[in-house]
Design an enzyme around this catalytic site. Structure first.
Site, mmCIF file in Angstrom:
data_model
loop_
_atom_site.group_PDB
_atom_site.id
_atom_site.type_symbol
_atom_site.label_atom_id
_atom_site.label_comp_id
_atom_site.label_asym_id
_atom_site.label_seq_id
_atom_site.Cartn_x
_atom_site.Cartn_y
_atom_site.Cartn_z
ATOM 1 C CD GLU A 50 -3.451 -2.815 7.256
ATOM 2 O OE1 GLU A 50 -2.349 -3.070 6.763
ATOM 3 O OE2 GLU A 50 -4.055 -1.741 7.063
ATOM 4 C CD GLU B 32 -2.921 5.419 6.838
ATOM 5 O OE1 GLU B 32 -2.855 5.463 5.596
ATOM 6 O OE2 GLU B 32 -1.985 4.982 7.547
ATOM 7 N N GLY C 5 2.803 -1.285 4.320
ATOM 8 C CA GLY C 5 2.771 0.143 4.018
ATOM 9 C C GLY C 5 4.163 0.660 3.722
ATOM 10 N N GLY C 6 4.802 1.242 4.736
ATOM 11 C CA GLY C 6 6.095 1.901 4.560
ATOM 12 C C GLY C 6 7.133 1.070 3.821
ATOM 13 C CB SER D 35 5.148 -2.206 12.057
ATOM 14 O OG SER D 35 4.707 -0.896 12.349
ATOM 15 C CG ASN E 96 -1.698 1.225 1.436
ATOM 16 O OD1 ASN E 96 -1.790 2.046 0.524
ATOM 17 N ND2 ASN E 96 -2.298 1.375 2.608
ATOM 18 C CD1 TRP E 97 3.362 1.030 -3.038
ATOM 19 C CD2 TRP E 97 3.520 2.410 -4.808
ATOM 20 N NE1 TRP E 97 4.090 0.381 -4.008
ATOM 21 C CE2 TRP E 97 4.196 1.215 -5.102
ATOM 22 C CE3 TRP E 97 3.478 3.408 -5.771
ATOM 23 C CZ2 TRP E 97 4.840 0.992 -6.319
ATOM 24 C CZ3 TRP E 97 4.104 3.202 -6.991
ATOM 25 C CH2 TRP E 97 4.785 2.001 -7.255
ATOM 26 C CE LYS E 98 0.059 3.334 4.746
ATOM 27 N NZ LYS E 98 0.023 3.476 6.192
ATOM 28 C CG HIS F 200 -5.771 1.698 5.196
ATOM 29 N ND1 HIS F 200 -5.351 2.636 6.108
ATOM 30 C CD2 HIS F 200 -4.716 0.860 5.018
ATOM 31 C CE1 HIS F 200 -4.101 2.374 6.470
ATOM 32 N NE2 HIS F 200 -3.697 1.296 5.819
ATOM 33 N N GLY G 29 2.475 1.908 10.824
ATOM 34 C CA GLY G 29 3.446 2.996 10.713
ATOM 35 C C GLY G 29 4.148 3.339 12.020
HETATM 36 C C1 PEP Z 1 -0.773 -0.008 6.146
HETATM 37 O O1 PEP Z 1 -0.974 1.198 6.217
HETATM 38 O O2 PEP Z 1 -1.579 -0.724 5.525
HETATM 39 C C2 PEP Z 1 0.404 -0.540 6.810
HETATM 40 C C3 PEP Z 1 0.403 -1.801 7.126
HETATM 41 O O3 PEP Z 1 1.438 0.344 7.080
HETATM 42 P P1 PEP Z 1 2.888 0.005 7.690
HETATM 43 O O4 PEP Z 1 3.365 -1.274 7.066
HETATM 44 O O5 PEP Z 1 3.719 1.178 7.343
HETATM 45 O O6 PEP Z 1 2.675 -0.167 9.170
#
Ligand code: PEP
Length: 248
Positions: free
Chosen positions: A163, A95, A229-230, A208, A8-10, A93, A169
């Site tokens: 999640e 967010e 994500g990141g 994470s 997920n590049w956001k 999600h 994050g």
């Molecule tokens: C996400 O936002 O879907 C996610 C899992 O982020 P991260 O891996 O950065 O925690």
């Protein structure tokens, strides 16, 4: 079952940075063997679909509207995502639930529209830290499962992503026992709701995930892959996670 590693590049990426990342992923993906998906911002979807055409990596959106078209300024429909080359779409999600006050009912309507457009919905569920600390994690996630997933979800190959909001994050992850317990709980709810089809639904863990913890998390029971994500923004990290995934 082959695991799915989804990125997920956001709200990250330009045409230049995306092209470099996609070409590195395309080159290395055949060595990974798991299923892979990248979910760039809508502006980069068509570019990603072109860059990955004929590769083993799929492309997904990060959200969609519940209507196929119409007067909804700034929104993107599932039909448009499909037209741009997407096979999947992330929905609900945390967010989106936080920043846009998305409700379970809206997520469910979006998932129905996504399925109607030929997309696989990847529906996110997860508790906040306060909800976990007050012993309500299963109640919250169970409620999200029953209210966010439409009737045809499992039959359409829908994917659930667990999640925990507090793990996104932050560099924090639940313990192995907590991940295994929640995935087992979700599996039970999916089997109750969808019978045989629910027993085959992929349940991703997200929050994470990085190369250093991927092998442990991906080996836990009922973990069908990861939503990243990141770490999906750096080719080496995303590929490192994909290499830790089961290939069959
Ligand atoms: C996400 O936002 O879907 C996610 C899992 O982020 P991260 O891996 O950065 O925690």
């Amino acid at each position: 079952m082959r695991q799915l590693i989804a990125g997920n590049w956001k709200m990250n990426g330009t045409r230049a940075s995306a092209s470099a990342l996609l070409s590195a992923l395309r080159q290395e993906a055949p060595g990974c063997g798991c299923a892979m998906l990248v979910c760039p911002p809508a502006t980069l979807l068509a570019l990603a679909a072109d860059a990955l055409a004929g590769s083993t990596i799929g492309v997904g959106g990060q959200d969609c509207h519940a209507r196929p078209s119409g007067a909804h300024t700034g929104d993107v429909s599932p039909v448009q995502l499909r037209d741009a080359g997407a096979s999947h779409v992330i929905l609900g999600h945390s967010e989106r639930r936080q920043d846009h006050a998305e409700t379970d009912a809206q997520v469910r309507a979006k998932a129905e529209a996504a399925i109607a457009a030929g997309l696989v919905p990847v529906v996110c569920v997860g508790e906040t830290r306060a909800e976990r600390e007050s012993g309500r994690a299963e109640a919250v996630v169970g409620g999200q499962i029953s209210a966010s997933l439409p009737a045809g979800f499992a039959a359409a190959g829908g994917v659930v992503a667990y999640e925990p909001v507090w793990a996104i994050g932050t560099g924090l992850t639940p313990t192995e026992a907590e991940v295994a317990a929640m995935h087992g709980f979700i599996r039970g709810r999916l089997a109750e709701a969808f019978g045989g089809a629910g027993r085959g639904t992929l349940i991703l863990y997200g929050g994470s995930v990085k190369p250093s913890n991927a092998a442990v998390l991906l080996a836990l029971p009922e973990v069908g892959g990861a939503l990243v994500g990141g770490a999906s923004l750096a080719a080496g990290d995303f590929l490192g996670i994909a290499r830790a995934a089961r290939t069959g």
